[in-house]
Design a protein around this motif. Structure first.
Motif: not given
Length: 1859
Positions: A960-966, A995-1001, A1003-1005
């Motif tokens: 699983e890796k974080r990416i920055s995409v368009q 989707v806030g960054s906290d929701s994304a985080e 999800f990851r956790k």
């Protein structure tokens, strides 16, 4: 006019003040003694006179001359001409030197630096130097003048030296202009001085030509590039003159750029530390100091004497951009070596004229001049006039220049433009009104000519020669007149004893002459030559280089049309039309032309006052702008951002009365806005426009928008033209007028600065400034900002950003943080541009005060906008599609809106495979307790409303890796996640902006928590059902009885189970096994006997066990695979030898407590003769205590297969090296190895020793000569169809006998008297230094195996190859194949199959095999399972395969949890797919033998998916011991309380098999006792489609409940979930499941039957029953030789090596047909006849397989008598010869439809006349008998008469010959 010489200096040798060996220079006299006002006396001349140091010499050297160059503080160069001669040392000096010398001797004795032997009087000479210092570069004049002074002194001429020196110092000559002066120094001499025509062109004489001669073309080119890109260059030579020439030559090549760094052509020894300066330089050093130069790490060293250039490793010199590099190279070689072109001519011209050295020098310079003209063509169109008065200020727009040239990526040009030399070039040559020279003409007027000449070398050469002429003329304006008259000293004059030392000159006389001349000069009017100044020509504008991105995004008019249409639809309000075109527009905007077109179109709409938009229009415009800007680099070289900048502040929408939102608040995401260089270029461009407007007539100023646009039209004067005109008029203006213009310009710049401060605040302040969300990637802000914590992220217009809940306490602090960062950024910008453009300091201060106010005001405006934008109704987003869940599966996180992006597989994105662009899709990602699921719709509206589903089990997540995409629609930079799974799915997601960054985080956790539960009880399979009652303890106590109870009852239950006929449990009953060559039942009774005498420990009463526990026990015994051992006839459960001495093996309960080996099952098969207590000791020799146990026995050869871990103690007969054995006492260790030896001996002796006459059971003698011999040696042979196990398989194995082509035993010639009874397959590394067993009872086969970590690494690469993750740059099948090869996955499969076939071959030939690799649970398991699968047809049934996996993988402890990283503990070890690799091997065998397996390929994929999915409990944990501990082993059998959730994968398969034939292989038609030997070469292996296929309609098809599709109305429902038959349906690859959309013919017929039965109201028959009925009806009566045949539709007698080629049942592309593919490759060993026969055989097979027996293919028929089998009578039968099917059938009588037997003509060897046998018809002639001989038997026939007999024979013969 200028002085020829500024100073004349006399420097002599003086002793060193510190008394060291070397002397130092002393200035004896200098003239004039006072410094000139305009030119002070340069310091350090005495060092440069003798660069190698001042030293005395034992002999008189000839005089030397060179010119050193000194650079003063104002970068003025001073040329010091030095003429050095030697004079005898004066006595005073001599005494000093003698003293010095003695000191030096002492030093020398101590190892100090000694210089010369001690001098004797009269022998030493001291150097003395005459120096002329000048700012002019007239080397020859200096040489002549100093030579003259020396001549006067040496020859004693009657001329006053003072007069000569005085005249020299007062001589004045013009600087340039091509004039000619004759001078005389008053000694009867005459010199002619010519000045160059233009001052700006350098004078090179011959230096460039010499430089090329010394170093060669390539070296000079790399020095040229090095100097231009600011590297350090050091020249070495023994000659000082050559050093200064080389440096002068290199500088001349750099013209029109001036070298502005350190330039020292001759560096004195005392100053060598200058070489370690950090700045670039060009320096020359005497070659004597080469050693010092070698220590420098970053200096490019050019050795002029050796002709080499050394570039250090750490230095990279960027080459010239192609094609200029190669063109320049070839022109240079034409100039330097004109004969090269003629070298190959048959009739070369008699002579070629070679240019003189001086001319060649100019030609070489002309080549470089052309090169610069080509490099810098069109540079004047990229100049920005920032100020015109009082002095021009010019800036160069680097990005636009690179963009127009299409050289943005070019390293060389980039570095040149950033360099100091180019900055100087711009400020010097950018000026619009100045004198011009050759370069200006060339770059303005000859560029077109140069482009036209590119491919015509002769025309290029002509041009070079023309330029060279001009350069030559510049240096020598009057070539004819060069009459010098000078006295020279006589030959060897330096050796004559000079009359006296050089005299001291009279200062007064010289000074008087100088003063006289000065007075004269003052009276004379200044001779100023007016410079001819003109407007510098700009040349043609740069034609933009054609778009280089290739045909894909060419500037086709069609694309531009689409862009224009879409924009006009938006502004006309036709939103649906615009929406349809939008995806095409976004694709088109990848091209530069389309982006320009968009900017122009939008600008037109702004000019027509249509900038206020409604919400939808606003969204469209913003989306297109974002798409445009996303491809802009930070430089914005194509001016796209520059063109859009005015527009983003123009387009707006009204949010509420008084609140307007502008487009800039939605396009801030791009890196270009935070690049200071971009803002500067924009600012200067705008300033230029306004300054130009200031001076133009108002009527002329038509186009205020020509900011970074293409150059303005012809009729408009460019800013440079305007500036040139103004500069021309400037001197004529009055002082007041001048002041007024300066003021106007200054205020123009100032107003623009305020304007830009506003613009920057617009684009840098985020809409919601309460969040410190400045873009992370903003390099400009980030780098310039030390406290970068304030810059967290900046997502787009946060119109939907309600998810943030900030506490009010922090808001103010953060706001000012953002504001502060922006203020600092703007202030830096303002400082830089205002100081460069000459804004007054008062104005600048005012600006600094203004900027924070501007920012604050803007923040306040934005707050209102932000507040209102939140009130907007959100844009209608597609409804979230909820995924279907399994029973018991629960949603952990509800849908997060995401975009699913293409992952590099082309199919889903509408790649070459056809089909629509399903990805990118927009939808949501859900996280459940079992899976990660994406559901959504394609973003491309033209694809239609297809639901896209992609999911995988959480447990399968590998990376699983974080990416920055368009994001695909709005082109915003968003955070994303890339999730890769080992089931070959990849979710590459960009989170929606809501989707806030906290929701994304979160999800990851959560994902991480589910993927790696702390304990195995947390996995889906185990937590299922208990999820609703979290308080429950993990396991109730009574569930799992203690080990004590278990062990007590283990044996009893084993006996019970074995006593019961295993047929009672339907589940394990192999289908129709009786027909399959198993040993007869009475044998079974005999072999599997259960002994009554039990060990005392097992005789405890079992009354304590509850019924459920008893079931448990029996299940444990079943798990221990006793039924399989029973089937194989292995073992009795006893430790005493009383009962069955004849039985070689027994079932031992020694491990019932799992005390000996935790990872083994409770019951093990061991040799009868070995006691249980010995096993404990044996186990110590093996890794993980996994000692050898029997796991299979061949029914035919009675050889056994054993498995164990690798050895790690002293083994058999001291055979194996000790590794890391536990260290018991010595005697104990010895006893262990002794036990081990005994144990192996017991295994060997338990094998039946028999050998038939043909030597079947002996191993042929084995030399490498036989390795390549013919035969069917599966895959161990080195040639033929296997790539061979190389000779390291032991020099013995490959000869296991090359059998004859027809399968007969090997020829006796190969045999050796004895062969090993047991082969031990071990790891090569482990068996090093092994000596063979003397008795030849066992043999070691060392093989190289790969380790688990190699499997892991290989699998990672395989994943990347099959699912790359990002689209390939050039998608091609080759790139996939290349990455597949790099992964080495197929090589590992090849090795596994190779070793397995080797073991199969050994077992088949009667030897037992022990597989003892690694720890015995990875590769050992793979090999052992494959061997059993290949050798035993039972394991190729559904039932048998299950048993195989349960026995070898589950019971024998393959570590599923560890290898699958199921828990937190296993996270670090990662996923290692050992079981998947085994399944891949089975798949490869299945492909080659499709008729040998009862299960379908889907079954393998199903297991491949679910062994990692953790949906079932079957593949959890690492051993039976762990499963018992957790109480899993009995739940499967007892505890049926939750029928809805299958806990065992087998149970699920069984249930599903009842409903659908998805796991069944219709082509199943096994041979009796067939041993399979698959090809294992990589070329024979296919990539498993499990890795590559995907079904986006429903996600992976392995969770059958989910894959059924939505229920349809009952009358039309089809069991496979396909569409109703009445409707047409498009089937897309990659979207639909092809097998389900187009089932094969048989499945379709079975479905049809079920449907019809349902319609008739009858309960539908199970598919299996229907299929069995059909098969029974199709079964043929039997084969001619009377053996029973397995029931099958596909009867086949194809022998092994033909069948391996495979007959595939394929789904045709349309409808469904049965099509056949038959590979025609033959095993290389087969002879011609056998291949012919095989071909014949195969054709017959094909027909018999797919046509029923009744089909009427009758080529010839009639009655014949046939003799029955042995002791049977002759019978008359009706025979049919069928040429089509290639067979002879017979029936009872003519009308009979059921065939009684078939003779396959493929097996017929001969047809011969026969003789009447006993019981033949009496009335028939002898000649009517004939025999047909087949490979199986001889058939005797008799016809009614001789002619019909003859006819039958002919027909059969012709049929044979036809084949």
């Amino acid at each position: 006019m200028a002085r020829l010489a500024d100073y004349f200096v006399l420097v002599a040798f003086g002793p060193h003040p510190r008394g060291s060996g070397e002397g130092q220079g002393q200035i004896l006299q200098r003239f004039p003694e006072k410094d000139w006002e305009d030119n002070p006396f340069p310091q350090g001349i005495e060092l440069f006179c003798q660069p190698s140091g001042w030293q005395l010499c034992p002999e008189r050297n000839p005089p030397t001359f060179f010119v050193a160059v000194l650079t003063d503080i104002n970068s003025e160069r001073h040329y010091c001409a030095c003429l050095t001669f030697w004079e005898p040392v004066e006595p005073t000096q001599e005494e000093l030197c003698a003293r010095d010398a003695t000191e030096r001797d002492e030093e020398a004795d101590e190892g100090g630096p000694g210089a010369l032997p001690p001098p004797t009087p009269g022998q030493l000479f001291a150097p003395k130097t005459l120096v002329l210092v000048s700012r002019l570069d007239h080397v020859e004049v200096f040489r002549n003048s100093l030579g003259l002074i020396y001549t006067i002194h040496v020859e004693g001429l009657n001329v006053g030296l003072e007069n000569v020196v005085g005249n020299l110092l007062t001589c004045v000559i013009p600087l340039a202009g091509g004039s000619q002066r004759t001078i005389s120094l008053g000694a009867g001499d005459r010199q002619v001085i010519q000045t160059p025509l233009t001052d700006s062109l350098p004078i090179s004489r011959c230096s460039v030509a010499l430089l090329f001669r010394q170093l060669g073309i390539t070296n000079v080119l790399s020095l040229f590039c090095a100097a231009l890109t600011e590297h350090k260059v050091l020249f070495l030579s023994r000659s000082y003159q050559r050093l200064s020439d080389a440096c002068r030559g290199l500088l001349a090549l750099l013209f029109p750029l001036r070298y502005s760094f350190t330039y020292v052509p001759i560096l004195p020894a005392q100053l060598l530390e200058v070489l370690s300066t950090p700045t670039p330089f060009i320096i020359g050093v005497n070659a004597a100091f080469q050693a010092e130069a070698q220590e420098l790490l970053d200096v490019i060293v050019a050795d002029l004497d050796g002709g080499t250039v050394t570039v250090p490793e750490c230095v990279h010199i960027p080459p010239l951009p192609e094609p200029l590099q190669s063109q320049t190279h070839s022109i240079l070689s034409m100039v330097l070596d004109p004969e090269l072109e003629l070298a190959d001519l048959a009739f070369p011209p008699p002579t070629t004229s070679i240019s003189s050295l001086k001319m060649q020098d100019k030609e070489l310079r002309a080549v470089f001049l052309r090169l610069f003209a080509q490099l810098l063509q069109g540079y004047r169109w990229c100049l920005h006039m920032v100020r015109i008065h009082p002095e021009p200020v010019i800036r160069f727009h680097k990005a636009a220049f690179l963009g127009q040239r299409g050289l943005v990526e070019d390293d060389f040009l980039m570095k040149v433009l950033e360099g100091m030399a180019f900055a100087g070039f711009v400020s010097e040559r950018g000026v619009p009104y100045r004198p011009t020279d050759l370069f200006d003409e060339l770059v303005a007027h000859d560029v077109a000519r140069m482009r036209a000449d590119e491919n015509h070398p002769q025309r290029v050469l002509r041009h070079v020669k023309e330029l060279a002429e001009q350069l030559y003329k510049n240096e020598n304006p009057y070539p004819a007149v060069a009459m010098h008259k000078l006295q020279r000293p006589g030959e060897a004059s330096h050796l004559r004893r000079a009359p006296r030392p050089f005299p001291r000159l009279d200062e007064g006389t010289v000074q008087w002459i100088v003063d006289q001349a000065a007075a004269k000069m003052q009276g004379a009017p200044p001779a100023v030559k007016a410079e001819k100044r003109t407007t510098v020509p700009s040349g043609p504008p740069m034609t933009a280089i054609v778009e280089r991105s290739g045909g894909l995004h060419g500037t086709s008019a069609r694309r531009l049309e689409v862009v224009r249409n879409c924009i006009s639809y938006v502004f006309e309000g036709k939103m649906l039309e615009a929406k349809k075109l939008l995806p095409a527009v976004l694709r088109a905007l990848k091209g530069r032309a389309a982006r320009r077109c968009l900017a122009q179109e939008l600008r037109l709409h702004v000019q027509q006052n249509r900038a206020v938009l409604d919400h939808q229009q606003f969204d469209f415009v913003v989306r297109m702008m974002n798409c445009c800007l996303q491809d802009c680099t930070s430089l914005d070289e194509h001016g796209i951002a520059a063109a859009l900048l005015p527009l983003v502040t123009a387009f707006c929408r009204k949010l509420s009365p008084g609140v307007t939102q502008f487009a800039y608040s939605c396009v801030q995401e791009h890196v270009v806005w935070s690049t200071p260089q971009f803002w500067e270029a924009m600012f200067y461009g705008d300033v230029q426009t306004h300054i130009r407007a200031l001076y133009l007539e108002p009527a002329e100023d038509r186009d205020p928008f020509s900011v970074g646009e293409a150059p303005v039209q012809e009729d408009e004067r460019s800013a440079l033209d305007v500036a040139s005109e103004q500069r021309r008029l400037w001197p004529t203006l009055s002082r007041e007028k001048q002041q007024e213009l300066v003021q106007k310009e200054e205020s123009t710049v100032f107003s623009q600065a305020i304007h830009y401060a506003n613009r920057m605040s617009y684009l840098l302040l985020p809409l919601d400034s309460s969040k410190s969300r400045l873009l992370r990637e903003r390099a400009g802000l980030g780098e310039l900002e030390s406290a970068s914590n304030s810059l967290v992220t900046n997502s787009m217009a946060g119109s939907m950003a309600e998810s943030y809940d900030t506490e009010s306490g922090f808001e103010d602090a953060e706001t000012c943080d953002v504001a502060g960062a922006v203020v600092r950024f703007i202030n830096r910008f303002v400082d830089k541009v205002c100081t460069e453009s000459g804004v007054t300091s008062d104005h600048l201060k005012g600006l600094h005060v203004m900027v924070p106010d501007i920012v604050q005001m803007h923040i306040e405006t934005l707050e209102a906008v932000h507040r209102e934008s939140k009130r907007l109704p959100p844009i209608q987003k597609p409804k979230l599609l909820r995924p279907r869940l399994l029973p018991g599966e629960e949603c952990v996180l509800d849908g997060l809106r995401v975009y699913l992006l293409p992952d590099g597989r082309e199919e889903g994105a509408g790649g070459p495979g056809g089909g629509p662009a399903l990805l990118p899709a927009e939808g949501a990602v859900f996280l459940t307790t079992y899976r990660v699921i994406f559901t959504g719709m394609p973003t491309d509206p033209l694809v239609g409303e297809q639901v896209v589903v992609r999911s995988f089990p959480v447990a399968a997540l590998t990376k699983e890796k974080r990416i920055s995409v368009q994001t695909p629609v709005d082109q915003l930079l968003q955070d994303g996640l890339q999730l890769r799974s080992c089931t070959f799915q990849l979710l590459k997601m960009a989170f929606d902006e809501e989707v806030g960054s906290d929701s994304a985080e979160l999800f990851r956790k959560q994902l991480h928590k589910l993927r790696y539960p702390p304990d195995v009880r947390g996995t889906f399979a185990l937590s299922l059902g208990s999820a609703h009652t979290p308080g429950r303890p993990p396991r109730a106590k009574d569930k799992g009885p203690s080990f004590r109870t278990l062990s007590r009852n283990l044996v009893k239950n084993a006996k019970k189970t074995i006593g019961r006929q295993y047929v009672t449990r339907k589940k394990y009953n192999p289908p129709s096994w009786e027909h399959r060559g198993q040993p007869p039942p009475e044998d079974q009774e005999d072999e599997i006997s259960v002994s009554e005498e039990l060990e005392p420990s097992t005789l405890t009463p079992s009354s304590a066990l509850k019924p459920s526990d008893r079931m448990t026990m029996s299940s444990l015994v079943e798990r221990a695979c006793c039924r399989d051992y029973q089937r194989l006839g292995l073992g009795t459960l006893s430790s005493s030898l009383s009962r069955a001495k004849s039985e070689p093996f027994r079932i031992s309960p020694v491990n019932r407590m799992y005390a000996i080996c935790r990872s083994y099952p409770g019951l093990l098969i061991v040799p009868q003769s070995v006691q249980d207590n010995a096993l404990q000791r044996v186990s110590r020799c093996y890794r993980q205590n996994r000692f050898p146990v029997v796991c299979w026995r061949s029914g035919r050869s009675k050889a056994v297969l054993l498995r164990s871990g690798g050895l790690h103690g002293k083994g058999v007969v001291g055979l194996f090296k000790a590794q890391n054995a536990p260290s018991p006492g010595q005697s104990q260790a010895d006893s262990s190895s002794l036990e081990q030896e005994k144990y192996l001996q017991a295994v060997v002796s338990s094998m039946p020793r028999y050998a038939d006459a043909s030597g079947r059971n002996t191993l042929s003698g084995f030399s490498s000569a036989h390795m390549g011999s013919h035969g069917k040696w599966g895959s161990v042979r080195a040639s033929g169809r296997s790539g061979g196990l190389s000779t390291d398989v032991g020099s013995r194995l490959a000869g296991v006998g090359p059998p004859q082509a027809n399968g007969a035993p090997p020829e006796p010639g190969f045999l050796r008297p004895q062969r090993a009874a047991l082969y031990i397959i071990g790891d090569k590394a482990q068996l090093k230094g092994v000596r063979p067993d003397p008795l030849q009872q066992w043999e070691l086969v060392p093989i190289e195996v790969f380790e688990a970590r190699q499997v892991k690494a290989s699998f990672k690469k395989l994943l990347k190859a099959c699912v790359p993750g990002c689209p390939a740059t050039e998608p091609s099948p080759a790139s996939f194949l290349r990455s597949l090869e790099d992964s080495e996955w197929l090589i590992q499969i090849h090795k596994l199959l190779q070793v397995s076939v080797l073991v199969v071959e050994l077992l088949d030939s009667g030897s037992s095999v022990l597989v003892s690799l690694e720890d015995g649970w990875d590769i050992t398991t793979q090999v052992v399972s494959l061997v059993q699968l290949l050798s035993d047809p039972f394991y190729r049934t559904l039932e048998g395969f299950r048993l195989l996996v349960e026995k070898e993988w589950l019971s024998f402890g393959h570590r599923f949890s560890h290898r699958g990283a199921h828990t937190l503990a296993g996270q670090s070890s990662g996923f290692t797919p050992v079981f998947l690799q085994f399944l891949d091997c089975v798949h490869q065998i299945h492909l080659q033998f499709p008729m040998e397996f009862e299960f379908s390929p889907f079954y393998l994929k199903f297991l491949g998916y679910h062994h990692v999915s953790r949906r079932f409990r079957t593949f959890l944990l690492d051993s039976d011991y762990e499963r018992i501990e957790l109480g899993l082993l009995y739940e499967e059998k007892g505890d049926r309380r939750a029928p809805q959730a299958c806990r065992s994968v087998w149970e699920y398969v069984e249930r599903l098999s009842k409903r659908t034939p998805v796991f069944y292989n219709y082509m199943y038609a096994p041979e009796d006792a067939e041993v399979l030997r698959p090809y294992s070469n990589v070329s024979n292996l296919k990539v498993w489609d499990f890795y590559t296929e995907e079904t986006l309609a429903e996600g992976p098809p392995y969770d059958w409940e989910l894959a059924q599709g939505p229920p349809e109305p009952p009358e039309e429902e089809r069991p496979d979930g396909g569409a109703p038959q009445s409707r047409r349906r498009v089937v897309w690859p990659c979207y639909d499941s092809r097998p389900r959309a187009q089932p094969d013919a048989i499945s379709r017929l079975l479905e049809e039957m079920q449907r019809l039965e349902t319609e008739l109201g009858r309960p539908p028959e199970r598919w299996k029953d229907a299929w069995d009925r059909v098969k029974a009806a199709q079964r043929l009566e039997g084969r001619p030789d009377g053996r029973g045949t397995p029931s099958s539709l596909l009867v086949s007698s194809v022998p092994h090596h033909r069948r391996s080629l495979g007959v595939y049942l394929q789904e045709g592309p349309v409808g469904s047909t049965l099509s056949l593919s038959l590979d025609s490759d033959q095993s290389s060993g087969s002879t011609a006849s056998s291949s012919r026969q095989a071909a014949r055989r195969s054709t017959s097979t094909l027909y018999s397989q797919f046509q029923t027996a009744e089909s009427e293919n009758r080529s010839y028929e009639g009655t014949l008598y046939k003799k029955g089998a042995f002791m049977k009578p002759w019978k008359a039968r009706w025979f049919v010869l069928d040429k089509t099917k290639h067979q002879l059938r017979y029936y009872d009588h003519r009308a009979d439809t059921e065939c009684k037997g078939v003779i396959d003509l493929a097996e017929v060897e001969a047809v011969a006349p026969g003789t009447p046998a006993m019981g033949a018809p009496k009335t028939v002639d002898e000649k009517a008998f004939f025999d047909v001989k087949t490979t199986r038997r001889v058939y005797n026939f008799c016809a009614q008469d001789v002619p019909s007999a003859q006819q039958w024979v002919d027909q059969i013969q012709s049929c044979l010959s036809d084949a």
